[in-house]
Design a protein around this motif. Sequence first.
Motif, PDB file in Angstrom:
ATOM      1  N   PHE A  42       0.841  -1.207   0.000  1.00 21.18           N
ATOM      2  CA  PHE A  42       0.000   0.000   0.000  1.00 21.18           C
ATOM      3  C   PHE A  42       0.872   1.250   0.000  1.00 21.18           C
ATOM      4  N   LYS A  43       2.003   1.210   0.682  1.00 20.37           N
ATOM      5  CA  LYS A  43       2.919   2.365   0.682  1.00 20.37           C
ATOM      6  C   LYS A  43       3.415   2.628  -0.738  1.00 20.37           C
ATOM      7  N   VAL A  44       3.719   1.572  -1.478  1.00 18.59           N
ATOM      8  CA  VAL A  44       4.145   1.736  -2.874  1.00 18.59           C
ATOM      9  C   VAL A  44       3.007   2.331  -3.697  1.00 18.59           C
ATOM     10  N   LEU A  45       1.787   1.839  -3.482  1.00 19.22           N
ATOM     11  CA  LEU A  45       0.621   2.393  -4.181  1.00 19.22           C
ATOM     12  C   LEU A  45       0.437   3.866  -3.831  1.00 19.22           C
ATOM     13  N   LEU A  46       0.582   4.185  -2.563  1.00 22.77           N
ATOM     14  CA  LEU A  46       0.469   5.572  -2.112  1.00 22.77           C
ATOM     15  C   LEU A  46       1.493   6.449  -2.839  1.00 22.77           C
ATOM     16  N   ASP A  47       2.722   5.959  -2.930  1.00 23.13           N
ATOM     17  CA  ASP A  47       3.779   6.703  -3.637  1.00 23.13           C
ATOM     18  C   ASP A  47       3.405   6.935  -5.098  1.00 23.13           C
ATOM     19  N   LEU A  48       2.924   5.886  -5.755  1.00 23.71           N
ATOM     20  CA  LEU A  48       2.578   5.993  -7.174  1.00 23.71           C
ATOM     21  C   LEU A  48       1.425   6.974  -7.399  1.00 23.71           C
ATOM     22  N   VAL A  49       0.424   6.886  -6.559  1.00 23.15           N
ATOM     23  CA  VAL A  49      -0.735   7.777  -6.701  1.00 23.15           C
ATOM     24  C   VAL A  49      -0.329   9.222  -6.418  1.00 23.15           C
ATOM     25  N   TYR A  50       0.444   9.417  -5.372  1.00 22.38           N
ATOM     26  CA  TYR A  50       0.891  10.766  -5.016  1.00 22.38           C
ATOM     27  C   TYR A  50       1.736  11.376  -6.143  1.00 22.38           C
ATOM     28  N   ALA A  51       2.742  10.614  -6.601  1.00 22.55           N
ATOM     29  CA  ALA A  51       3.629  11.123  -7.653  1.00 22.55           C
ATOM     30  C   ALA A  51       2.856  11.341  -8.958  1.00 22.55           C
ATOM     31  N   GLY A  52       1.969  10.416  -9.289  1.00 25.37           N
ATOM     32  CA  GLY A  52       1.188  10.552 -10.520  1.00 25.37           C
ATOM     33  C   GLY A  52       0.275  11.760 -10.499  1.00 25.37           C
ATOM     34  N   ASN A  53      -0.415  11.962  -9.393  1.00 26.52           N
ATOM     35  CA  ASN A  53      -1.309  13.114  -9.315  1.00 26.52           C
ATOM     36  C   ASN A  53      -0.526  14.420  -9.228  1.00 26.52           C
TER      37      ASN A  53
ATOM     38  N   MET B 181       0.615  21.423 -10.871  1.00 27.01           N
ATOM     39  CA  MET B 181       0.807  22.794 -11.337  1.00 27.01           C
ATOM     40  C   MET B 181      -0.527  23.516 -11.566  1.00 27.01           C
ATOM     41  N   ARG B 182      -1.618  22.865 -11.233  1.00 25.86           N
ATOM     42  CA  ARG B 182      -2.953  23.442 -11.470  1.00 25.86           C
ATOM     43  C   ARG B 182      -3.527  24.053 -10.194  1.00 25.86           C
ATOM     44  N   GLU B 183      -4.339  25.063 -10.379  1.00 25.69           N
ATOM     45  CA  GLU B 183      -5.108  25.614  -9.273  1.00 25.69           C
ATOM     46  C   GLU B 183      -6.161  24.588  -8.869  1.00 25.69           C
ATOM     47  N   VAL B 184      -6.665  24.676  -7.654  1.00 29.31           N
ATOM     48  CA  VAL B 184      -7.628  23.703  -7.136  1.00 29.31           C
ATOM     49  C   VAL B 184      -8.815  23.542  -8.081  1.00 29.31           C
ATOM     50  N   ASP B 185      -9.349  24.627  -8.576  1.00 37.27           N
ATOM     51  CA  ASP B 185     -10.535  24.557  -9.444  1.00 37.27           C
ATOM     52  C   ASP B 185     -10.220  24.105 -10.872  1.00 37.27           C
ATOM     53  N   GLU B 186      -8.949  23.921 -11.191  1.00 41.46           N
ATOM     54  CA  GLU B 186      -8.546  23.475 -12.524  1.00 41.46           C
ATOM     55  C   GLU B 186      -8.034  22.033 -12.533  1.00 41.46           C
ATOM     56  N   ARG B 187      -8.055  21.376 -11.389  1.00 42.02           N
ATOM     57  CA  ARG B 187      -7.538  20.002 -11.302  1.00 42.02           C
ATOM     58  C   ARG B 187      -8.316  19.050 -12.213  1.00 42.02           C
ATOM     59  N   ILE B 188      -7.629  18.043 -12.711  1.00 42.33           N
ATOM     60  CA  ILE B 188      -8.267  16.974 -13.475  1.00 42.33           C
ATOM     61  C   ILE B 188      -8.929  16.079 -12.426  1.00 42.33           C
ATOM     62  N   ALA B 189     -10.247  16.147 -12.378  1.00 40.14           N
ATOM     63  CA  ALA B 189     -11.016  15.572 -11.274  1.00 40.14           C
ATOM     64  C   ALA B 189     -10.808  14.071 -11.043  1.00 40.14           C
ATOM     65  N   PRO B 190     -10.877  13.224 -12.053  1.00 42.03           N
ATOM     66  CA  PRO B 190     -10.751  11.784 -11.765  1.00 42.03           C
ATOM     67  C   PRO B 190      -9.452  11.428 -11.031  1.00 42.03           C
ATOM     68  N   HIS B 191      -8.374  12.088 -11.373  1.00 38.03           N
ATOM     69  CA  HIS B 191      -7.084  11.808 -10.748  1.00 38.03           C
ATOM     70  C   HIS B 191      -7.052  12.338  -9.319  1.00 38.03           C
ATOM     71  N   ALA B 192      -7.522  13.552  -9.119  1.00 38.63           N
ATOM     72  CA  ALA B 192      -7.551  14.147  -7.782  1.00 38.63           C
ATOM     73  C   ALA B 192      -8.487  13.358  -6.858  1.00 38.63           C
ATOM     74  N   GLU B 193      -9.610  12.925  -7.395  1.00 32.09           N
ATOM     75  CA  GLU B 193     -10.576  12.180  -6.583  1.00 32.09           C
ATOM     76  C   GLU B 193     -10.044  10.805  -6.191  1.00 32.09           C
ATOM     77  N   LEU B 194      -9.380  10.131  -7.114  1.00 35.96           N
ATOM     78  CA  LEU B 194      -8.814   8.833  -6.778  1.00 35.96           C
ATOM     79  C   LEU B 194      -7.685   8.985  -5.755  1.00 35.96           C
ATOM     80  N   GLU B 195      -6.894  10.015  -5.897  1.00 40.27           N
ATOM     81  CA  GLU B 195      -5.855  10.269  -4.903  1.00 40.27           C
ATOM     82  C   GLU B 195      -6.490  10.426  -3.524  1.00 40.27           C
ATOM     83  N   GLN B 196      -7.595  11.164  -3.428  1.00 44.42           N
ATOM     84  CA  GLN B 196      -8.267  11.346  -2.139  1.00 44.42           C
ATOM     85  C   GLN B 196      -8.764  10.016  -1.586  1.00 44.42           C
ATOM     86  N   LYS B 197      -9.294   9.153  -2.434  1.00 47.43           N
ATOM     87  CA  LYS B 197      -9.761   7.830  -1.979  1.00 47.43           C
ATOM     88  C   LYS B 197      -8.601   7.010  -1.414  1.00 47.43           C
TER      89      LYS B 197
END
Length: 162
Positions: free
Chosen positions: A10-21, A27-43
């Motif tokens: 899970f730590k490796v998965l956490l690293d991959l999700v964090y680095a990928g997102n 580099m995006r403002e909160v309201d400009e984030r690509i939602a599916p990626h940001a939402e999966l990171e939150q999950k």
Amino acid sequence: MEIKCTKEEFKVLLDLVYAGNLLINGMREVDERIAPHAELEQKIFAMAKEFGLEDYIEFDEEFKEYMPTRAYENSEINDYIDAYEDKVFWEELVVRMARRQALNELGDENPDMTNAELRNRQIELEEYYEDEFIENGIYHLKWIKPEIQSEEEAKAKAKREQ
């Protein structure tokens, strides 16, 4: 979402999700984030406590989202991200400087240069710049401030050159 893995996996998965997102939305403002990626990171971040990784992810009441802790940001993931950014910086610098010089030569020295010759010249210059930066870093780079002229000055200069 149900994920069956060890704490280490899970730590490796956490690293991959964090680095990928970070790559996609960092580099995006909160309201400009690509939602599916940001939402999966939150999950995934929300699951960190279940895997005993609460030292790495915490819920921020002010922003109402899960965020990496300082401990996580100072962990080896930061080394991986820094190494990636460093590699990209040098590769882009080499390619852009070589391309600029090759195009300058096309315009100033050899206007009849073919596309193949231009590409070959760029590759030669990339090798030169790569060697230069390996040996000297940015030590030999200099900023040459462009001459800024008013419209009237530009017209007067053009008239003098005719």
